[in-house]
Enzyme design. Sequence first.
Site, PDB file in Angstrom:
ATOM      1  N   HIS A  79      32.200 -56.449   0.016  1.00 32.20           N
ATOM      2  CA  HIS A  79      32.170 -56.846  -1.391  1.00 32.20           C
ATOM      3  C   HIS A  79      31.383 -55.822  -2.176  1.00 32.20           C
ATOM      4  CE1 HIS A  79      28.735 -58.690   0.698  1.00 32.20           C
ATOM      5  NE2 HIS A  79      28.046 -58.496  -0.421  1.00 32.20           N
ATOM      6  N   HIS A 126      29.132 -55.649  -5.819  1.00 36.91           N
ATOM      7  CA  HIS A 126      28.523 -56.386  -6.912  1.00 36.91           C
ATOM      8  C   HIS A 126      28.777 -55.600  -8.200  1.00 36.91           C
ATOM      9  CE1 HIS A 126      25.674 -58.691  -4.168  1.00 36.91           C
ATOM     10  NE2 HIS A 126      26.016 -57.691  -3.389  1.00 36.91           N
ATOM     11  N   ASN A 151      26.335 -53.226  -0.416  1.00 38.52           N
ATOM     12  CA  ASN A 151      25.385 -53.181   0.689  1.00 38.52           C
ATOM     13  C   ASN A 151      26.158 -53.103   1.999  1.00 38.52           C
ATOM     14  OD1 ASN A 151      22.921 -53.489  -0.805  1.00 38.52           O
ATOM     15  ND2 ASN A 151      23.461 -55.638  -1.138  1.00 38.52           N
TER      16      ASN A 151
HETATM   17  P1  AMP Z   1      24.975 -58.994  -0.030  1.00 41.16           P
HETATM   18  O1  AMP Z   1      23.488 -59.091   0.134  1.00 41.16           O
HETATM   19  O2  AMP Z   1      25.408 -57.692  -0.644  1.00 41.16           O
HETATM   20  O3  AMP Z   1      25.718 -59.352   1.232  1.00 41.16           O
HETATM   21  O4  AMP Z   1      25.338 -60.057  -1.138  1.00 41.16           O
HETATM   22  C1  AMP Z   1      25.844 -61.323  -0.873  1.00 41.16           C
HETATM   23  C2  AMP Z   1      25.910 -62.045  -2.200  1.00 41.16           C
HETATM   24  O5  AMP Z   1      26.741 -63.170  -2.039  1.00 41.16           O
HETATM   25  C3  AMP Z   1      24.563 -62.543  -2.724  1.00 41.16           C
HETATM   26  O6  AMP Z   1      24.304 -61.979  -4.003  1.00 41.16           O
HETATM   27  C4  AMP Z   1      24.757 -64.065  -2.793  1.00 41.16           C
HETATM   28  O7  AMP Z   1      24.120 -64.646  -3.907  1.00 41.16           O
HETATM   29  C5  AMP Z   1      26.275 -64.189  -2.882  1.00 41.16           C
HETATM   30  N1  AMP Z   1      26.841 -65.449  -2.404  1.00 41.16           N
HETATM   31  C6  AMP Z   1      26.579 -66.080  -1.238  1.00 41.16           C
HETATM   32  N2  AMP Z   1      27.311 -67.204  -1.135  1.00 41.16           N
HETATM   33  C7  AMP Z   1      28.075 -67.258  -2.257  1.00 41.16           C
HETATM   34  C8  AMP Z   1      29.058 -68.177  -2.736  1.00 41.16           C
HETATM   35  N3  AMP Z   1      29.395 -69.270  -2.053  1.00 41.16           N
HETATM   36  N4  AMP Z   1      29.624 -67.930  -3.943  1.00 41.16           N
HETATM   37  C9  AMP Z   1      29.278 -66.841  -4.647  1.00 41.16           C
HETATM   38  N5  AMP Z   1      28.369 -65.927  -4.247  1.00 41.16           N
HETATM   39  C10 AMP Z   1      27.777 -66.139  -3.066  1.00 41.16           C
END
Ligand code: AMP
Length: 120
Positions: A104, A106, A91
């Site tokens: 990042h 996914h 994203n």
């Molecule tokens: P995005 O919407 O692509 O920015 O995705 C961010 C992702 O980070 C989401 O799927 C969250 O569930 C994940 N996330 C947020 N905080 C943490 C954390 N402390 N450890 C692992 N995943 C996280």
Amino acid sequence: MAYDRNNIFARILRSEIPCQKVYEDVHVLAFSDIRPQAPVHVLVIPKGEYVSLDDFAAKAPAAEQAAFVAAVGKVARQLGLTEAGYRVLANHGADAGQEVPHFHVHIFGGKRLGRMLPRE
Ligand code: AMP
């Protein structure tokens, strides 16, 4: 957009908060998503300070970009997803709903993932 050194993934990289580590090398860290949206849901991040895919693509040295792509494939293989299949998603920005301002991707897998995007 300037890089925020206090974003949650920067803090994970500094070991200020824990993560469930899946893979690490000199350029990359991969860990389980805290709110999994599939049986397997892993995040792969570069160790460098990049806000999003756009920032990474524009600024990261070629060796870091190559290492990142190689690591995504390696993590998926390590997770046993390669034969059955998996989805990689990044994203960038508001329309995509990016929550964490550190680049990042996914990796989703472990079941039939259905349509790429939900119907409107
Ligand atoms: P995005 O919407 O692509 O920015 O995705 C961010 C992702 O980070 C989401 O799927 C969250 O569930 C994940 N996330 C947020 N905080 C943490 C954390 N402390 N450890 C692992 N995943 C996280």
